[in-house]
Motif scaffolding. Sequence first.
Motif, short mmCIF file in Angstrom:
data_model
loop_
_atom_site.label_atom_id
_atom_site.label_comp_id
_atom_site.label_asym_id
_atom_site.label_seq_id
_atom_site.Cartn_x
_atom_site.Cartn_y
_atom_site.Cartn_z
N LYS A 170 14.35 -0.66 10.82
CA LYS A 170 13.27 -0.22 11.71
C LYS A 170 13.47 -0.68 13.15
CE LYS A 170 10.66 -2.46 9.00
NZ LYS A 170 9.51 -3.26 8.57
N THR A 209 -1.38 8.59 12.60
CA THR A 209 -0.93 8.72 13.98
C THR A 209 -2.13 9.06 14.87
OG1 THR A 209 -0.54 11.08 13.73
CG2 THR A 209 1.33 9.63 13.25
N MET A 217 1.31 4.86 -0.07
CA MET A 217 0.71 6.19 0.09
C MET A 217 1.76 7.21 0.51
SD MET A 217 -2.71 4.97 2.13
CE MET A 217 -3.40 6.58 2.37
N THR A 218 2.54 6.86 1.52
CA THR A 218 3.42 7.83 2.16
C THR A 218 4.55 8.28 1.24
OG1 THR A 218 2.95 6.78 4.27
CG2 THR A 218 4.88 8.22 4.19
N GLY A 270 3.54 12.17 5.03
CA GLY A 270 2.80 10.92 5.13
C GLY A 270 1.36 11.22 5.53
N SER A 271 1.21 12.00 6.60
CA SER A 271 -0.14 12.36 7.04
C SER A 271 -0.80 13.28 6.02
CB SER A 271 -0.09 13.06 8.38
OG SER A 271 0.71 12.34 9.29
N PHE A 305 7.62 4.82 2.29
CA PHE A 305 7.42 3.70 3.22
C PHE A 305 6.54 2.67 2.53
CE2 PHE A 305 8.62 6.08 7.11
CZ PHE A 305 9.08 5.06 7.91
N GLN A 320 0.89 -1.17 0.00
CA GLN A 320 0.00 0.00 0.00
C GLN A 320 0.92 1.21 0.00
OE1 GLN A 320 -2.57 -0.16 3.40
NE2 GLN A 320 -2.40 2.01 3.73
N SER A 369 5.68 -1.11 2.94
CA SER A 369 5.85 -2.36 3.67
C SER A 369 5.47 -3.55 2.80
CB SER A 369 5.01 -2.34 4.95
OG SER A 369 5.63 -1.49 5.90
N VAL A 427 4.70 0.63 16.46
CA VAL A 427 4.27 1.03 15.12
C VAL A 427 2.75 1.25 15.08
CG1 VAL A 427 3.81 -1.28 14.14
CG2 VAL A 427 4.59 0.55 12.65
N ASN A 450 -2.71 11.66 16.63
CA ASN A 450 -3.23 13.01 16.41
C ASN A 450 -3.95 13.15 15.07
OD1 ASN A 450 -2.20 13.66 18.86
ND2 ASN A 450 -0.69 15.16 18.13
N VAL A 451 -3.40 12.53 14.05
CA VAL A 451 -4.05 12.61 12.73
C VAL A 451 -5.43 11.95 12.79
CG1 VAL A 451 -3.89 11.73 10.36
CG2 VAL A 451 -1.92 12.85 11.42
N TRP A 511 1.58 4.05 12.02
CA TRP A 511 1.19 3.88 10.61
C TRP A 511 -0.33 3.85 10.49
CZ3 TRP A 511 0.50 0.05 6.41
CH2 TRP A 511 -0.27 -1.02 6.80
N GLU A 512 -0.83 4.12 9.32
CA GLU A 512 -2.27 4.23 9.05
C GLU A 512 -2.91 5.37 9.83
OE1 GLU A 512 -3.84 3.29 6.80
OE2 GLU A 512 -2.87 1.51 6.01
C1 LIG Z 1 6.95 0.36 10.26
C2 LIG Z 1 6.23 1.27 9.35
C3 LIG Z 1 5.65 0.78 8.20
C4 LIG Z 1 4.99 1.62 7.33
N1 LIG Z 1 4.46 1.11 6.18
C5 LIG Z 1 3.83 1.93 5.31
C6 LIG Z 1 3.30 1.43 4.09
O1 LIG Z 1 3.36 0.24 3.82
N2 LIG Z 1 2.70 2.28 3.24
C7 LIG Z 1 2.59 3.61 3.53
O2 LIG Z 1 2.02 4.34 2.73
N3 LIG Z 1 3.11 4.12 4.67
C8 LIG Z 1 3.71 3.32 5.56
N4 LIG Z 1 4.24 3.82 6.73
C9 LIG Z 1 4.26 5.26 6.89
C10 LIG Z 1 3.27 5.78 7.90
O3 LIG Z 1 1.95 5.57 7.46
C11 LIG Z 1 3.62 7.26 8.10
O4 LIG Z 1 4.87 7.29 8.73
C12 LIG Z 1 2.58 7.97 8.92
O5 LIG Z 1 1.40 8.10 8.19
C13 LIG Z 1 3.06 9.36 9.36
O6 LIG Z 1 3.54 10.08 8.27
P1 LIG Z 1 4.98 10.78 8.32
O7 LIG Z 1 5.98 9.75 8.66
O8 LIG Z 1 5.18 11.56 7.10
O9 LIG Z 1 4.90 11.76 9.56
P2 LIG Z 1 4.26 13.23 9.55
O10 LIG Z 1 2.99 13.20 8.80
O11 LIG Z 1 5.27 14.21 9.16
O12 LIG Z 1 3.94 13.39 11.10
C14 LIG Z 1 4.88 13.95 12.03
C15 LIG Z 1 4.10 14.37 13.26
O13 LIG Z 1 3.15 15.34 12.87
C16 LIG Z 1 1.88 15.03 13.38
N5 LIG Z 1 0.87 15.50 12.46
C17 LIG Z 1 0.85 15.38 11.12
N6 LIG Z 1 -0.27 15.91 10.62
C18 LIG Z 1 -0.99 16.37 11.65
C19 LIG Z 1 -2.25 17.01 11.78
N7 LIG Z 1 -3.00 17.29 10.72
N8 LIG Z 1 -2.68 17.35 13.01
C20 LIG Z 1 -1.94 17.08 14.10
N9 LIG Z 1 -0.74 16.47 14.04
C21 LIG Z 1 -0.27 16.12 12.84
C22 LIG Z 1 1.87 13.51 13.50
O14 LIG Z 1 0.93 13.10 14.49
C23 LIG Z 1 3.30 13.23 13.89
O15 LIG Z 1 3.41 13.28 15.28
C24 LIG Z 1 4.90 2.99 7.62
C25 LIG Z 1 5.46 3.50 8.79
C26 LIG Z 1 6.12 2.65 9.65
C27 LIG Z 1 6.73 3.22 10.89
#
Ligand SMILES: Cc1cc2nc3c(=O)[nH]c(=O)nc-3n(C[C@H](O)[C@H](O)[C@H](O)COP(=O)(O)OP(=O)(O)OC[C@H]3O[C@@H](n4cnc5c(N)ncnc54)[C@H](O)[C@@H]3O)c2cc1C
Length: 560
Positions: free
Chosen positions: A258, A428, A174-175, A180-181, A206, A172, A208, A421, A430-431, A425-426
């Motif tokens: 990781k 956070t 997306m990120t 990512g968010s 990212f 999947q 997986s 994790v 807060n999101v 993922w999917e």
């Molecule tokens: C082990 C692992 C496997 C993963 N596998 C996949 C995968 O297969 N496919 C995939 O697409 N992704 C995957 N991810 C990525 C994961 O979904 C993202 O890391 C996650 O969505 C957060 O995005 P980011 O890392 O860009 O953090 P950011 O979005 O930059 O977030 C940083 C901080 O900002 C906060 N934040 C962001 N937006 C807001 C908001 N609107 N309001 C308040 N707070 C906010 C968050 O809560 C967080 O604390 C994986 C992550 C991990 C750790």
Amino acid sequence: MTRFVQGGPSLRDPYTADPQLRGWLDRLLGEDGHAAAGQRLAGLSAEVLGPLREAHHDAETHPPALTRFDAWGRRVERVDTSAGWQAQRAAAARHGVVALPYLPDARAAWGPGARVVQHALLHLWGPESATFSCPVAMADGAAALLAQSGAQGGWLARLTSTDPDVAVTSGQWMTESQGGSDIARSTTTAHPDGSGGWRLTGDKWFCSAIDSAMAVALARPEGAGPGSRTLVPFLVPRYAADGVRPAEGLQVLRLKDKLGTRAVPTGEVRLDGVEAFPLADPARPGLAAMMTLVVVTRLHNAAAAAGGMRRGLEYALSYAAERTIAGGVLADHPLHRATLGGLAVDAAGAFALAAHSFALLGRAEHGDAAAAAELRLAAPLAKLTTGRLAVASASEYLEAFGGAGYVEDTGIPRLLRDAQVLPIWEGTTNVLSVDVLRALSAADGAAPLLHRLTAAADAGAGAHRLPGVAEALAAATARLAADVATAAADPRNPRVVAGARELALRLGHAFTAALLIEHAAWAAGRGDERPALLASLWTLRRLGQADISADLHEHFAALI
Ligand SMILES: Cc1cc2nc3c(=O)[nH]c(=O)nc-3n(C[C@H](O)[C@H](O)[C@H](O)COP(=O)(O)OP(=O)(O)OC[C@H]3O[C@@H](n4cnc5c(N)ncnc54)[C@H](O)[C@@H]3O)c2cc1C
């Protein structure tokens, strides 16, 4: 000199030794429905105790490796995984952990309840799956999306096959590294290839289960406007037609190093004109279609949290029964009993959220509009509440083993590494809390939850086993109703946004109390008081902020 050697924890049969799972299956499926699933669940449980635990250990100790080029410099982008990972792959197919809700005989047997049986399978297997539960979650999400979109090309049949030689999983994608968010900032584009097909170009940060045969990738079709809604899900075959070489234009730049989920190969991927197939009309905003997948994977996340908490409890109980401390056996010590009892109550709460959400998903997929409306709020609440509980519990489980809980080859530290994790993922915490605000601001968004809370407050003495439960519920409901109204009226107000996490967790805890009490009322009618005890303790602690330590000690045997 003889050296004292402490025995490690053992594992009871996870199916027969889990009264909560069995009770919920009796209620949600009916006793006949549960009996029809019994052999399937017992079979998986037996494998978990033997070969799957070994496969899990093998996969954890032999992490995946990426080979980008062969000896002659040709790109291979090959990900080698362990025998244990392959054994988990085969078991996932054989036991139908993805397939079950799509199988005609399962749908005939259980109807919407096929999702309930699937959740039971995940609950038993997930903690000993070396996180193969991750590709399973994504494969299920992809299958749900394909089933909905009708664009299948044989992929749905493979995702939902129970033949290990045929079954595939999905990634999947997306990120992206810049967000990512905030997927609105996605830069991956989809462009027509001139002969009716589509090609994707961009970097995904990212990915997986990058060894999966396919992925669902979000991309912005050429000419589509900015923002997140205009993104469209595309199916990307990971391999060329020979099933071995990478798809043309696809590079796996590296695997992530990781903290946990170490058996899962998570890659960074470059797409340079890779062939892809739209899973929604590229001329229209497609993010809504992607949410079908995301809801499914969020519920799998909740199942993984609840399953991991129950398994951690099992290991800690087993150890406490063996370990001797000042004053006798650890399991007899009032303070340790109160600690483990609290973990049992939390595990029960997480299970209720996950099990109920899967039941809702099944009903929603069978056209039940009320279930679909409730699921809109239940999915983010279940995911965020169980994710936070899982991390807090995992930390306690390590501590329950003392120093051994910090030593890698006991296998215990993994509980914490892998739990962390779950809130990331999917979405956070807060999101997802912001998503909860969106759900609340829809017309009657909180109505199903508030209705359950009111019913729980009125459930009566059979379900309210301890004094103060009705009062705690009534007070929490009144406060939540007022706070939800304020939030729904102005969800973008900075004061409301700042409080979104606190509100979402309170909603999640109250929702859990209502679900536990609902189940307790049913169980009381069968003379089973254990669920009422768990429900009361959860409510008093989480909603009433009461110190329930003495009750946890006193009722310990009934909680586990
Ligand atoms: C082990 C692992 C496997 C993963 N596998 C996949 C995968 O297969 N496919 C995939 O697409 N992704 C995957 N991810 C990525 C994961 O979904 C993202 O890391 C996650 O969505 C957060 O995005 P980011 O890392 O860009 O953090 P950011 O979005 O930059 O977030 C940083 C901080 O900002 C906060 N934040 C962001 N937006 C807001 C908001 N609107 N309001 C308040 N707070 C906010 C968050 O809560 C967080 O604390 C994986 C992550 C991990 C750790």
